[in-house]
Design an enzyme around this catalytic site. Structure first.
Site, PDB file in Angstrom:
ATOM      1  N   GLY A   1      32.018 -13.670  82.493  1.00 31.32           N
ATOM      2  CA  GLY A   1      30.685 -15.016  82.858  1.00 31.32           C
ATOM      3  C   GLY A   1      29.223 -13.828  81.707  1.00 31.32           C
TER       4      GLY A   1
ATOM      5  N   GLU B   1      37.477 -25.107  86.157  1.00 33.53           N
ATOM      6  CA  GLU B   1      36.419 -25.650  85.320  1.00 33.53           C
ATOM      7  C   GLU B   1      35.870 -24.800  84.525  1.00 33.53           C
ATOM      8  OE1 GLU B   1      33.957 -26.650  88.548  1.00 33.53           O
ATOM      9  OE2 GLU B   1      35.209 -28.185  89.553  1.00 33.53           O
TER      10      GLU B   1
END
Length: 180
Positions: A97, A121
């Site tokens: 991230g 996803e």
């Protein structure tokens, strides 16, 4: 309650959790690091949830795939993961991230009984290369309280990235309402 890394390892060895293949080196204090599988698709159209979204395969060049910022991609876990006893929760890794790639934006909770390669996803905030086989997220396992009903849904029967079938559920629900 969440299982510790030691409890995850024991549950895998006892057959209560499936992580295949399993590697002791990827066990964390409360999770297990999963890897990115080889199939990645760019979602072409998500404007009308009543229609199938078009998926375009992303090519692997020199062992890596380029994901472009702002595009939605679907990938999958390299490992088959799940349990008939514990609830599965998949999230991205903070280190991924911090590079600008969001993993598992909305569908992080798995159901008891679903054992498969999970669709991921992937939404890059910046252009980023990903490598099939790289560690991309973490899975944790939670104790279920009450009667456990095994998941029998459509998504749990597949080992590759699966697009949304929301429109099919909406159509089925409207047909049921019409019959009532």
């Amino acid at each position: 309650m969440i299982l510790t890394g030691q409890a995850i390892t024991e549950a895998v060895r006892d057959g209560d959790i499936v992580i295949d293949p399993f590697d002791d080196d990827r066990v964390n204090p409360n999770s297990y690091n999963y890897r990115l599988g080889p199939e990645i698709y760019r979602v072409e159209s998500g404007l009308d949830p009543r229609r199938d979204a078009v998926q375009e395969p992303v090519e692997t060049v020199d062992g890596r795939c380029l994901l472009r910022k702002g595009q939605l991609y679907l990938g999958h876990t390299l490992e088959r993961i799940g349990s008939t006893r514990y609830v599965t929760s998949l999230i991205g890794r903070s280190s991924v991230g911090r590079l600008g790639l969001f993993v598992q934006l909305s569908a992080d909770l798995g159901h008891c009984g679903a054992v498969h390669r999970w669709t991921l996803e992937l939404l890059p905030a910046l252009d980023i290369y990903v490598y099939p086989g790289q560690i991309i997220g973490q899975v944790s396992f939670w104790t279920a309280t009450g009667d456990v009903l095994a998941y029998r849904g459509w998504y749990g029967r597949h080992d590759r990235p699966m697009p949304s079938k929301l429109h099919r559920n909406d159509v089925r629900q409207s047909q049921i309402r019409e019959l009532q």
